[in-house]
Design a protein around this motif. Structure first.
Motif, PDB file in Angstrom:
ATOM      1  N   ALA A  50       0.779  -1.156   0.075  1.00 56.25           N
ATOM      2  CA  ALA A  50      -0.030   0.009  -0.036  1.00 56.25           C
ATOM      3  C   ALA A  50       0.882   1.253  -0.039  1.00 56.25           C
ATOM      4  N   ALA A  51       1.944   1.129   0.713  1.00 60.52           N
ATOM      5  CA  ALA A  51       2.844   2.327   0.898  1.00 60.52           C
ATOM      6  C   ALA A  51       3.589   2.783  -0.444  1.00 60.52           C
ATOM      7  N   ARG A  52       3.738   1.732  -1.161  1.00 56.20           N
ATOM      8  CA  ARG A  52       4.410   1.942  -2.375  1.00 56.20           C
ATOM      9  C   ARG A  52       3.406   2.742  -3.458  1.00 56.20           C
ATOM     10  N   HIS A  53       2.249   2.434  -3.256  1.00 52.96           N
ATOM     11  CA  HIS A  53       1.273   3.029  -4.121  1.00 52.96           C
ATOM     12  C   HIS A  53       0.844   4.536  -3.684  1.00 52.96           C
ATOM     13  N   ALA A  77       0.026  -2.116  10.421  1.00 53.67           N
ATOM     14  CA  ALA A  77       0.168  -2.146   9.070  1.00 53.67           C
ATOM     15  C   ALA A  77      -0.365  -0.713   8.577  1.00 53.67           C
ATOM     16  N   LEU A  78      -1.827  -0.388   9.270  1.00 51.12           N
ATOM     17  CA  LEU A  78      -2.692   0.723   8.811  1.00 51.12           C
ATOM     18  C   LEU A  78      -1.843   2.024   9.266  1.00 51.12           C
ATOM     19  N   THR A  79      -1.046   1.870  10.410  1.00 50.72           N
ATOM     20  CA  THR A  79      -0.740   2.986  11.007  1.00 50.72           C
ATOM     21  C   THR A  79       0.670   3.380  10.212  1.00 50.72           C
ATOM     22  N   THR A  80       1.242   2.298   9.571  1.00 47.93           N
ATOM     23  CA  THR A  80       2.331   2.487   8.452  1.00 47.93           C
ATOM     24  C   THR A  80       1.965   3.152   7.502  1.00 47.93           C
ATOM     25  N   VAL A  81       0.899   2.544   6.800  1.00 48.86           N
ATOM     26  CA  VAL A  81       0.221   3.367   5.328  1.00 48.86           C
ATOM     27  C   VAL A  81      -0.283   4.701   5.810  1.00 48.86           C
ATOM     28  N   ALA A  82      -0.735   5.127   7.114  1.00 49.86           N
ATOM     29  CA  ALA A  82      -1.066   6.360   7.529  1.00 49.86           C
ATOM     30  C   ALA A  82       0.003   7.291   7.366  1.00 49.86           C
TER      31      ALA A  82
END
Length: 140
Positions: A50-53, A77-82
């Motif tokens: 998700a982070a790459r996108h 994982a969601l906090t990393t994406v945020a």
């Protein structure tokens, strides 16, 4: 508006499977979806995906509506994406499944992760311009 071909990625560890896919709604808006189970075995891979996108999008919807199991590592994982979305100035929203919503009720009591009920609602929320000023009712 040109729409690019969806991309997909599969993560399988110890018999637990998750499939990640991305659909570009425009050149700057992506829907990153996960299907299956997200837990400690694949949550880092999901966050990285998700982070790459987020690095290539102005707006991103993380669609977890088809996630059957969502472990505590998924919240991390969601906090990393945020954090990645904030670093990349990418506006994002999360569409949770029942399993994801259940964990958010426990782990995100401050409602810091932006959620929507559907992908369509998330996209329409993000596509509308944010007001520069907001009226707030005066407390008595």
């Amino acid at each position: 508006m040109s729409v690019t071909t969806p991309t997909a990625h599969s993560a399988r560890t110890d018999g637990i499977a998750a499939v990640f896919a991305t659909r570009w709604m425009s050149e700057s808006a992506a829907v990153v979806a996960a299907h299956g189970d997200i837990d400690a075995a694949n949550s880092t891979e999901f966050a990285d995906y998700a982070a790459r996108h987020a690095a290539h999008a102005d707006r991103m919807v993380v669609d977890l509506s088809a996630v059957d199991f969502f472990g505590a590592a998924g919240f991390s994982a969601l906090t990393t994406v945020a954090a990645q979305c904030a670093a990349d100035s990418c506006d994002w929203r999360l569409v949770p499944s029942r399993a994801v919503a259940r964990l958010l009720r426990v782990c995100d009591t401050d409602h810091r992760l932006p959620t929507s009920d559907t992908v369509s609602a998330a996209l329409s929320t993000m596509s509308s311009a944010s007001p520069l000023l907001q009226l707030v009712a005066k407390s008595r």
